[in-house]
Design a protein around this motif. Structure first.
Motif, PDB file in Angstrom:
ATOM      1  N   LEU A  47       0.930  -1.181   0.028  1.00 41.35           N
ATOM      2  CA  LEU A  47      -0.129  -0.019  -0.069  1.00 41.35           C
ATOM      3  C   LEU A  47       0.860   1.353  -0.074  1.00 41.35           C
ATOM      4  CD1 LEU A  47      -3.039   0.699   0.230  1.00 41.35           C
ATOM      5  CD2 LEU A  47      -2.954   0.681   2.430  1.00 41.35           C
ATOM      6  N   LEU A  48       2.132   1.354   0.764  1.00 41.08           N
ATOM      7  CA  LEU A  48       2.705   2.272   0.797  1.00 41.08           C
ATOM      8  C   LEU A  48       3.561   2.381  -0.738  1.00 41.08           C
ATOM      9  CD1 LEU A  48       4.637   4.475   2.521  1.00 41.08           C
ATOM     10  CD2 LEU A  48       6.461   2.551   2.572  1.00 41.08           C
ATOM     11  N   GLY A  80      10.367  -2.044  -4.237  1.00 40.06           N
ATOM     12  CA  GLY A  80      11.086  -1.955  -3.272  1.00 40.06           C
ATOM     13  C   GLY A  80      11.719  -3.100  -2.728  1.00 40.06           C
ATOM     14  N   ASP A  81      12.804  -3.084  -2.065  1.00 43.15           N
ATOM     15  CA  ASP A  81      13.557  -4.374  -1.207  1.00 43.15           C
ATOM     16  C   ASP A  81      13.137  -4.251   0.078  1.00 43.15           C
ATOM     17  OD1 ASP A  81      14.910  -4.728  -3.748  1.00 43.15           O
ATOM     18  OD2 ASP A  81      16.570  -3.521  -3.347  1.00 43.15           O
ATOM     19  N   PHE A  82      12.773  -5.341   0.604  1.00 45.88           N
ATOM     20  CA  PHE A  82      12.166  -5.483   1.892  1.00 45.88           C
ATOM     21  C   PHE A  82      12.451  -6.957   2.393  1.00 45.88           C
ATOM     22  CE2 PHE A  82       8.495  -6.951   4.174  1.00 45.88           C
ATOM     23  CZ  PHE A  82       8.453  -5.926   5.416  1.00 45.88           C
ATOM     24  N   ASP A  83      12.969  -7.058   3.469  1.00 40.09           N
ATOM     25  CA  ASP A  83      13.432  -8.067   4.550  1.00 40.09           C
ATOM     26  C   ASP A  83      12.232  -8.552   5.417  1.00 40.09           C
ATOM     27  OD1 ASP A  83      14.437 -10.557   5.519  1.00 40.09           O
ATOM     28  OD2 ASP A  83      16.292  -9.437   5.625  1.00 40.09           O
ATOM     29  N   PRO A  84      11.418  -9.551   5.208  1.00 39.32           N
ATOM     30  CA  PRO A  84      10.427  -9.713   6.078  1.00 39.32           C
ATOM     31  C   PRO A  84      10.920 -10.114   7.376  1.00 39.32           C
ATOM     32  CG  PRO A  84      10.144 -11.315   4.198  1.00 39.32           C
ATOM     33  CD  PRO A  84      11.267 -10.273   3.767  1.00 39.32           C
ATOM     34  N   GLY A  97      11.799  -1.953   7.639  1.00 40.17           N
ATOM     35  CA  GLY A  97      11.093  -1.322   6.281  1.00 40.17           C
ATOM     36  C   GLY A  97      12.088  -1.584   4.962  1.00 40.17           C
ATOM     37  N   PHE A  98      11.761  -0.633   4.063  1.00 35.08           N
ATOM     38  CA  PHE A  98      12.402  -0.962   2.712  1.00 35.08           C
ATOM     39  C   PHE A  98      13.892  -0.549   3.060  1.00 35.08           C
ATOM     40  CE2 PHE A  98       8.019  -0.691   0.987  1.00 35.08           C
ATOM     41  CZ  PHE A  98       7.884  -1.448   0.249  1.00 35.08           C
ATOM     42  N   THR A  99      14.704  -1.025   2.156  1.00 35.52           N
ATOM     43  CA  THR A  99      16.081  -0.502   2.091  1.00 35.52           C
ATOM     44  C   THR A  99      16.559   0.154   0.836  1.00 35.52           C
ATOM     45  OG1 THR A  99      16.862  -2.770   1.062  1.00 35.52           O
ATOM     46  CG2 THR A  99      17.000  -2.465   3.339  1.00 35.52           C
ATOM     47  N   GLU A 100      15.613   0.150  -0.367  1.00 31.04           N
ATOM     48  CA  GLU A 100      15.646   1.036  -1.269  1.00 31.04           C
ATOM     49  C   GLU A 100      14.129   0.818  -2.204  1.00 31.04           C
ATOM     50  OE1 GLU A 100      18.717   1.577  -5.094  1.00 31.04           O
ATOM     51  OE2 GLU A 100      18.044  -0.279  -4.804  1.00 31.04           O
ATOM     52  N   ILE A 101      13.706   1.899  -2.437  1.00 34.72           N
ATOM     53  CA  ILE A 101      12.730   1.951  -3.567  1.00 34.72           C
ATOM     54  C   ILE A 101      12.992   2.420  -4.840  1.00 34.72           C
ATOM     55  CG2 ILE A 101      10.391   3.203  -3.833  1.00 34.72           C
ATOM     56  CD1 ILE A 101       9.949   3.227  -0.734  1.00 34.72           C
ATOM     57  N   SER A 130       6.439  11.233  -1.722  1.00 35.30           N
ATOM     58  CA  SER A 130       7.678  11.174  -2.098  1.00 35.30           C
ATOM     59  C   SER A 130       8.581  12.193  -1.228  1.00 35.30           C
ATOM     60  CB  SER A 130       7.881  11.702  -3.513  1.00 35.30           C
ATOM     61  OG  SER A 130       9.346  11.465  -4.051  1.00 35.30           O
ATOM     62  N   ASP A 131       8.047  13.196  -0.963  1.00 34.34           N
ATOM     63  CA  ASP A 131       8.580  14.088   0.107  1.00 34.34           C
ATOM     64  C   ASP A 131       8.625  13.517   1.348  1.00 34.34           C
ATOM     65  OD1 ASP A 131       9.534  17.107   0.832  1.00 34.34           O
ATOM     66  OD2 ASP A 131       8.171  16.528   2.323  1.00 34.34           O
TER      67      ASP A 131
END
Length: 152
Positions: A47-48, A80-84, A97-101, A130-131
């Motif tokens: 959703l993000l 995005g890169d996400f490690d559950p 959270g995400f390490t990169e989007i 984005s901001d």
């Protein structure tokens, strides 16, 4: 124009399924079955990503007239890169959270590429989602404990 307060109320419905509501609009958010959910909606992190893509799409469209750009087609892919394991607490070294989007904007227009590039730069600066993601924001979390005993 004065600052506005935006609101969302999220209510647990069943299992891990929740209902998010803002201004009378509702969205079901859930987790996949392998994560203990019922797979009835996007996850919060999906959703993000969707919020970022939607915001960029809307912002690009809103500013396109000021840049004299006729948009024939517009699509924004966000991943995005996400490690559950970090979010689940299984790996103390992994972020929650995400390490990169990454955002890939697909735009079809007859306008010169230089003008489209300036439009995209403006949209990235003015998109509120984005901001928020780029610059962060403080989160002030409070909780109320309901101690009422509910009898069946």
């Amino acid at each position: 124009m004065a600052n506005q307060v935006m609101r969302s109320t999220v209510t647990l419905k069943d299992g891990l399924k929740v209902e998010a509501e803002s201004r009378g609009f509702k969205v079901i958010v859930d987790e996949p079955q392998q994560m203990g959910g019922s797979n009835l909606g996007m996850t919060p992190v999906e959703l993000l990503l969707s919020a970022l893509g939607s915001c960029l799409t809307i912002t690009i469209t809103m500013f396109s007239k000021a840049f004299h750009i006729d948009i024939k087609d517009l699509k924004v892919d966000v991943e995005g890169d996400f490690d559950p394991m970090g979010a689940m607490g299984n790996d103390p070294n992994a972020r929650s959270g995400f390490t990169e989007i990454r955002v890939n904007i697909h735009i079809s227009s007859d306008a010169p590429e230089s003008r489209i590039h300036r439009l995209i730069e403006m949209a990235e600066q003015k998109c509120p989602v984005s901001d928020t993601l780029r610059h962060g924001v403080g989160i002030n979390a409070k909780f109320e404990l309901n101690t009422e005993i509910v009898s069946a």
